[in-house]
Design a protein around this motif. Structure first.
Motif, short mmCIF file in Angstrom:
data_model
loop_
_atom_site.label_atom_id
_atom_site.label_comp_id
_atom_site.label_asym_id
_atom_site.label_seq_id
_atom_site.Cartn_x
_atom_site.Cartn_y
_atom_site.Cartn_z
N MET A 75 56.41 46.26 -24.91
CA MET A 75 55.04 46.52 -25.34
C MET A 75 54.62 47.92 -24.91
O MET A 75 55.26 48.53 -24.07
N SER A 76 53.52 48.35 -25.45
CA SER A 76 52.99 49.64 -25.04
C SER A 76 51.47 49.61 -25.16
O SER A 76 50.90 48.66 -25.69
N GLU A 80 51.31 52.53 -12.27
CA GLU A 80 51.23 51.08 -12.06
C GLU A 80 50.95 50.34 -13.37
O GLU A 80 51.54 49.30 -13.66
N PHE A 81 50.03 50.88 -14.16
CA PHE A 81 49.68 50.30 -15.46
C PHE A 81 50.92 50.28 -16.36
O PHE A 81 51.23 49.25 -16.98
N ASN A 82 51.63 51.39 -16.41
CA ASN A 82 52.85 51.47 -17.21
C ASN A 82 53.91 50.48 -16.72
O ASN A 82 54.62 49.87 -17.53
N ALA A 83 54.02 50.33 -15.41
CA ALA A 83 55.00 49.38 -14.86
C ALA A 83 54.70 47.97 -15.35
O ALA A 83 55.62 47.22 -15.73
N ALA A 108 57.16 46.04 -18.09
CA ALA A 108 58.01 44.98 -17.55
C ALA A 108 57.47 43.57 -17.74
O ALA A 108 58.24 42.64 -17.91
N ASN A 109 56.15 43.41 -17.69
CA ASN A 109 55.65 42.05 -17.56
C ASN A 109 54.34 41.82 -18.31
O ASN A 109 53.45 41.19 -17.79
N VAL A 167 45.98 38.77 -12.48
CA VAL A 167 44.87 38.41 -13.35
C VAL A 167 45.34 37.97 -14.73
O VAL A 167 44.82 37.02 -15.29
N LEU A 168 46.35 38.65 -15.27
CA LEU A 168 46.73 38.41 -16.66
C LEU A 168 47.84 37.39 -16.86
O LEU A 168 48.03 36.89 -17.97
N ASN A 169 48.61 37.11 -15.82
CA ASN A 169 49.75 36.19 -16.02
C ASN A 169 49.56 34.87 -15.30
O ASN A 169 48.92 34.64 -14.42
#
Length: 112
Positions: free
Chosen positions: A1-2, A42-45, A49-50, A110-112
């Motif tokens: 994703m991006s 951190e946002f890109n990581a 990845a997840n 928060v998101l997962n």
């Protein structure tokens, strides 16, 4: 994703509308700030990845797109900070974090 960069108020208005059906995560990023550079890393990581497939990811450059950044703060009732990540759901701020709290781990919690 991006993620997708947004630079117009019209784009922001579409994102706010989309938050009624899908989560929207926005990173407010300053291109001149080392703390913001770390937040972008951190946002890109997280996005690389997840990512949560039920969320759309966006970046706003706060200096270059100041009107958009200001509109986000006004529409969501969130004091502007940079860097700042905001999770938008149902046209409202659901969660936000700023500065050194913008981490892959916090976003993932928060998101997962």
């Amino acid at each position: 994703m991006s993620w997708t960069e947004i630079s117009t108020i019209d784009e922001w208005n579409q994102i706010l509308e989309q938050s009624s059906s899908r989560g929207q995560l926005v990173l407010k990023h300053s291109t001149t700030c080392p703390v913001s550079a770390n937040a972008l890393k951190e946002f890109n990581a997280f996005v690389d990845a997840n990512p949560n497939a039920d969320v759309d990811y966006y970046l706003v450059k706060v200096i270059e797109s100041r009107p958009v950044s200001n509109q986000i703060a006004e529409d969501l009732g969130v004091k502007h900070e940079s860097p700042q990540v905001i999770f938008v759901k149902d046209k409202a701020k659901y969660w936000t974090a700023s500065h050194w709290s913008v981490t892959d781990a916090h976003i993932s919690a928060v998101l997962n």
